[in-house]
Motif scaffolding. Structure first.
Motif, mmCIF file in Angstrom:
data_model
loop_
_atom_site.group_PDB
_atom_site.id
_atom_site.type_symbol
_atom_site.label_atom_id
_atom_site.label_comp_id
_atom_site.label_asym_id
_atom_site.label_seq_id
_atom_site.Cartn_x
_atom_site.Cartn_y
_atom_site.Cartn_z
ATOM 1 N N LEU A 194 0.837 -1.205 0.000
ATOM 2 C CA LEU A 194 0.000 0.000 0.000
ATOM 3 C C LEU A 194 0.868 1.250 0.000
ATOM 4 N N PHE A 195 1.955 1.230 0.783
ATOM 5 C CA PHE A 195 2.819 2.420 0.846
ATOM 6 C C PHE A 195 3.359 2.776 -0.535
ATOM 7 N N TRP A 196 3.931 1.783 -1.210
ATOM 8 C CA TRP A 196 4.515 2.078 -2.523
ATOM 9 C C TRP A 196 3.430 2.383 -3.544
ATOM 10 N N ALA A 197 2.218 1.808 -3.361
ATOM 11 C CA ALA A 197 1.107 2.151 -4.245
ATOM 12 C C ALA A 197 0.729 3.627 -4.051
ATOM 13 N N LEU A 198 0.700 4.066 -2.765
ATOM 14 C CA LEU A 198 0.372 5.465 -2.483
ATOM 15 C C LEU A 198 1.440 6.396 -3.073
ATOM 16 N N VAL A 199 2.709 5.992 -2.916
ATOM 17 C CA VAL A 199 3.798 6.783 -3.498
ATOM 18 C C VAL A 199 3.612 6.859 -5.008
ATOM 19 N N ALA A 200 3.267 5.706 -5.600
ATOM 20 C CA ALA A 200 3.084 5.670 -7.048
ATOM 21 C C ALA A 200 1.948 6.594 -7.471
ATOM 22 N N VAL A 201 0.822 6.559 -6.710
ATOM 23 C CA VAL A 201 -0.319 7.426 -7.033
ATOM 24 C C VAL A 201 0.107 8.895 -6.959
ATOM 25 N N ALA A 202 0.844 9.237 -5.882
ATOM 26 C CA ALA A 202 1.290 10.622 -5.715
ATOM 27 C C ALA A 202 2.204 11.027 -6.861
ATOM 28 N N VAL A 203 3.101 10.139 -7.225
ATOM 29 C CA VAL A 203 4.038 10.448 -8.311
ATOM 30 C C VAL A 203 3.287 10.584 -9.632
ATOM 31 N N VAL A 204 2.334 9.668 -9.879
ATOM 32 C CA VAL A 204 1.588 9.703 -11.144
ATOM 33 C C VAL A 204 0.769 10.994 -11.248
ATOM 34 N N VAL A 205 0.045 11.354 -10.137
ATOM 35 C CA VAL A 205 -0.781 12.560 -10.183
ATOM 36 C C VAL A 205 0.099 13.796 -10.381
ATOM 37 N N THR A 206 1.227 13.838 -9.642
ATOM 38 C CA THR A 206 2.140 14.976 -9.797
ATOM 39 C C THR A 206 2.702 15.002 -11.218
ATOM 40 N N GLY A 207 3.037 13.835 -11.729
ATOM 41 C CA GLY A 207 3.580 13.740 -13.091
ATOM 42 C C GLY A 207 2.567 14.219 -14.117
ATOM 43 N N LEU A 208 1.306 13.788 -13.937
ATOM 44 C CA LEU A 208 0.251 14.198 -14.867
ATOM 45 C C LEU A 208 0.036 15.708 -14.795
ATOM 46 N N TYR A 209 0.111 16.245 -13.561
ATOM 47 C CA TYR A 209 -0.049 17.693 -13.369
ATOM 48 C C TYR A 209 1.030 18.439 -14.157
ATOM 49 N N LEU A 210 2.270 18.000 -13.979
ATOM 50 C CA LEU A 210 3.367 18.637 -14.702
ATOM 51 C C LEU A 210 3.174 18.449 -16.211
ATOM 52 N N TYR A 211 2.664 17.266 -16.586
ATOM 53 C CA TYR A 211 2.442 16.976 -18.006
ATOM 54 C C TYR A 211 1.444 17.953 -18.616
ATOM 55 N N VAL A 212 0.308 18.168 -17.910
ATOM 56 C CA VAL A 212 -0.692 19.072 -18.500
ATOM 57 C C VAL A 212 -0.190 20.506 -18.521
ATOM 58 N N LEU A 213 0.639 20.865 -17.495
ATOM 59 C CA LEU A 213 1.216 22.216 -17.493
ATOM 60 C C LEU A 213 2.101 22.404 -18.719
#
Lengths: 448, 116
Positions: B21-40
């Motif tokens: 779960l911890f690494w899944a949460l890290v992955a979710v945070a990284v993916v959302v942040t990555g997508l945010y930077l991507y759309v920017l």
């Protein structure tokens, strides 16, 4: 309308950021020393917090050592959780795991009780008759709760008749809550006790008193209950500055204290506890003992605590200290036996002042690891243990004081200026509730 | 704590949530942040309309984060005992607010038509 046209992140900037993050992560990973090659036979008695953490750390540091753990218990107990179970905040299962869950491969587990230690011949014999010769021995079997020492009390009473005993294990901690809950819902008189001997986590009796009082204040309500705290000691806590703080809090919360009261016996039928009260006669300056009876609706019993028989019968105990309890004679700073240098004591069984807590274990284990590996390499170890102990002293459901101290009764806060040790704080509660078990588990794996 | 290294912290978090779960949460945070930077980067600009919705969602994220932490730790606002506790509440609220804003902004950018 303002637009953010000037904020233009670029791909190159993003890549640079990622590269910088990666570099930082690489830098902070600690350099691991090369493993020490050895054929040493190391026997660890006890697979509790200390024995398990030690086994994991030794496996990481040594190459070729023969490491044997001796413990008959299939279940591993997260003992710091028992106070939460006994207040209905966690289920009994919260404190339970399997001994084998935490052991590294490469360690041999002998699932038997150690029956005898021969420190001269350097061998341990198990109850099944297995003889284990050792070059180094780590004695970490924990301690024994002497429930038979209190006439009138037996473990099968726990949970009914208003009797609790949370130290006795997860199942009894849950039954303790059954009895305590009845008190918090119906009111009456609660009596909390403490033994005369050294004990595991000296803060736990206080936590139980604070928690039961807090829950009763939200349950049955003020005026319908009384909480009494009776202890054979002269002060509420071993560290004077903490004892004073607890005295003030007890005053504010209306918890009545009876110092110098030793629990002698109980009469569960009449719901009456008998104490021996010690006073100093003001004229003759001698001790005067008398008997005091206190009726109760809820009684929390903490029995006397001693080293296991295998330790007391092996000649490893102090001859002139704690003679009724038998803790292992060892150096305060290195935990090395004073007469047998290849023997170390860890955890509850160690004959040092204070420190029968998991937090102490966390600080003791790296010290013993250092001295043991130094001995294998033929040099002197350098690490020392200063008596560090930590107690997240819960004062309410939702608040605690993060009390940390050493042999000299000095407060040694981990976060000075940020988390005040003598203040009842939510952050300290969060640590106990959320971070403590995780830190404990990481310690078991040798990672913290 | 004797030594608070990154490794210790990771070990503690792994135990807190369970390793998966911890690494899944890290992955979710990284993916959302990555997508945010991507759309920017994709849009080469912050859209004010999307940003307005993101800002409006911030108080919701702030309150939700604090209530969540209180819920899982059987505590409440009455347990605030000192300045550091106020700092912790504000910290949790800030994290919740920022997380929610990034999530809302990114979701709009990805799923709404490009009139924003």
């Amino acid at each position: 309308m303002l637009t953010y046209e000037d904020i233009r992140p670029s791909r190159r900037g993003l890549l640079g950021l990622a590269a910088a993050g990666l570099a930082a992560a690489t830098l902070t990973a600690p350099a691991r020393a090369a493993k020490v090659a050895t054929k040493a036979r190391i026997v660890i008695i006890g697979a509790g917090a200390a024995g398990t953490a030690m086994a994991n750390r030794l496996i990481d540091r040594l190459d070729g050592a023969e490491i044997t753990l001796v413990d008959a218990r299939a279940e591993h107990l997260y003992q710091p959780g028992l106070s939460l179970v006994a207040a209905g905040l966690k289920p009994a299962s919260y404190t339970l795991s399997k001994t084998t869950d935490w052991l590294p491969s490469g360690v041999r587990l002998v699932s038997e009780k150690a029956a005898a230690i021969d420190p001269v011949a350097k061998s341990v014999t198990t109850e099944g008759g297995t003889r284990l010769d050792y070059d180094f021995l780590i004695v970490a079997p924990g301690l024994v709760l002497d429930h038979g020492a209190i006439p009138g009390f037996s473990l099968d009473m726990v949970g009914s008749n208003g009797i609790g005993a949370l130290y006795a294990g997860p199942e009894y901690a849950a039954k303790t809550w059954d009895a305590a809950r009845k008190f918090t819902e119906e009111g009456g008189v609660a009596v909390m006790t403490r033994p005369t001997t050294e004990m595991k986590c000296a803060g736990a009796p206080l936590k139980h008193a604070f928690l039961v009082e807090d829950i009763a204040s939200r349950g049955v309500g003020a005026g319908k209950y009384e909480v009494h705290y009776a202890a054979p000691q002269g002060a509420l806590f071993g560290v004077p500055i903490v004892a004073e703080k607890v005295r003030m809090l007890f005053g504010q919360r209306g918890i009545k204290t009876h110092m110098n009261h030793k629990l002698l016996s109980i009469e569960p039928g009449q719901k009456r506890a008998t104490f021996e009260k010690t006073e100093i006669d003001s004229v003759t300056k001698t001790e005067v003992k008398s008997t005091v009876e206190i009726p109760y609706d809820y009684l929390h019993v903490i029995p006397p605590q001693r080293a296991p028989d295998v330790v007391r019968q092996s000649g490893l105990s102090w001859a002139d200290k704690w003679t009724d309890q038998g803790w292992v004679e060892c150096d305060q700073k290195t935990l090395r036996h004073l007469r047998y240098p290849e023997i170390f004591a860890l955890g509850d069984v160690a004959g040092v002042p204070k420190g029968k807590t998991a937090a102490s274990v966390k600080w003791q284990v790296p010290v013993v690891e250092d001295h043991l590996i130094a001995a294998i390499e033929g040099r002197e170890g350098v690490e020392t243990y200063d008596g560090y102990t930590s107690c997240p002293l819960i004062t309410r459901v939702g608040r605690a004081m993060l009390v940390e101290f050493d042999y000299n009764n000095n407060l040694v806060p981990s976060f000075p200026g940020v988390i005040a040790p003598l203040e009842e704080l939510w952050i300290s509660w969060l640590m106990k509730e959320v971070a403590l078990k995780a830190t404990y588990n990481a310690m078991l794996r040798g990672k913290a | 704590m004797k030594e608070l290294t990154l490794q210790t912290l990771i070990a503690v978090f792994e135990e807190m949530f369970g390793r998966g779960l911890f690494w899944a949460l890290v992955a979710v945070a990284v993916v959302v942040t990555g997508l945010y930077l991507y759309v920017l980067i994709r849009d080469r600009a912050l859209s004010m309309r999307k940003f307005l919705w993101a800002q409006l969602s911030m108080p919701v994220g702030a309150v939700a984060a604090v209530v969540f932490v209180q819920k899982i730790t059987s505590s409440g606002f009455r347990d605030i005992g000192g300045p550091i506790d106020v700092v912790v509440v504000l910290g949790i609220a800030t994290l919740g607010a920022i997380g929610m804003a990034i999530l809302v902004y990114t979701a709009q950018s990805l799923f709404r038509s490009k009139h924003g």
